[in-house]
Enzyme design. Sequence first.
Site, short mmCIF file in Angstrom:
data_model
loop_
_atom_site.label_atom_id
_atom_site.label_comp_id
_atom_site.label_asym_id
_atom_site.label_seq_id
_atom_site.Cartn_x
_atom_site.Cartn_y
_atom_site.Cartn_z
N LYS A 13 -114.64 61.01 9.41
CA LYS A 13 -114.64 62.07 8.38
C LYS A 13 -115.30 63.33 8.93
O LYS A 13 -116.07 63.28 9.90
CB LYS A 13 -115.35 61.62 7.10
CG LYS A 13 -116.85 61.30 7.24
CD LYS A 13 -117.78 62.49 7.04
CE LYS A 13 -119.23 62.14 7.31
NZ LYS A 13 -120.07 63.12 7.89
N ASP B 185 -122.47 57.08 3.45
CA ASP B 185 -121.08 57.50 3.67
C ASP B 185 -120.08 56.35 3.58
O ASP B 185 -118.88 56.58 3.66
CB ASP B 185 -120.93 58.13 5.07
CG ASP B 185 -121.58 59.49 5.17
OD1 ASP B 185 -121.76 60.15 4.13
OD2 ASP B 185 -121.89 59.91 6.30
#
Length: 324
Positions: free
Chosen positions: A11, A148
């Site tokens: 990401k 995350d």
Amino acid sequence: MHSYTLIAPAKINLYLEIIGDASGGLRQRPDGYHELAMILQSIGLADQIGVHSLSTDSIRVHCNHPQVPTDNTNLAYRAAELMATQFPEAFSKYRGVEITINKQIPVAAGLAGGSTNAAAVLVGIDLLWKLGLTQSELEELGAKLGSDVPFCVAGGTAIATGRGEQLSPLPSLDNIYILLAKYRSLEVSTAWAYQTYRQQFGNSDIRDTNNLAARASAVHSGAIVKAIFDKDVRQIAQKLHNDLERVVLPAYPQVLQLREVIANQEGILGTMMSGSGPTVFALLESQQQAEQLKLQVREAIPDEDLELFVTRTITHGIQIGSSV
Ligand code: C5P
């Protein structure tokens, strides 16, 4: 099925704002974490994770990257341990797991490499042990492992608040092209970056702490979110933001220089450091422009330690590659 191969995408952060907490200034939350407002985006650069049932009760991790630990300091290992403790009956029925990590995502780079591996292990063991967990159950398990991990399970484009684990999906952004630039030998500790931010800006940069919830929800109506709804890539690129640049760039002059070199190239829409760094990314309109930028950056910084990747935004998190 005794084995699954999963695709675990990295990401980038399109936006990262450190809000602090309600107890005053940028003091940590009771759990030691910081209250954040982020926009996270999955990208095509991905690791491949194999999960394979063993006939013993052990958890084994193998990785092609020498810097990645294979003991329980590896988040993927901890994901398997968590599944074993959460689902003891399935663990005693299906026994241990062998995890193979084919690493493509740079390590300690601000790209959620460890978190996405852990997310893949959760998804893989759910399949191996036929648990039938929902995405939100997998995300909840992921939150126990790291901030995350829930996003890495879900993927796509999302607002993340709390310590990063509370997700609100946004419309997908696909086919925005990205150049990633990272010095191979540079690693930044996420814990160091947040701690240093608090030490440096905790007193002098106190924000409106009475209004924490309002500040966290302000991101929902912010300019970058509007640009994402409008699919206005130029505007998204104008509104990129990362508070952690304020501590990482001065501490790592090489990264600051890289960030400046990229910002001065023609054709880029915008550039920013991802997460706690040290990866710097640029957004571009086409693959050709991204490849061109890669050549320009390579020419400007002819250092073999500098790794450059062309990739693009994608609309998914963990995907099943194959099963045997
Ligand atoms: O959750 P994760 O393990 O990815 O976080 C790594 C470190 O980053 C934490 O140990 C903490 O020091 C810091 N962090 C933080 N606030 C957050 C997320 C991470 O202080 N919201």
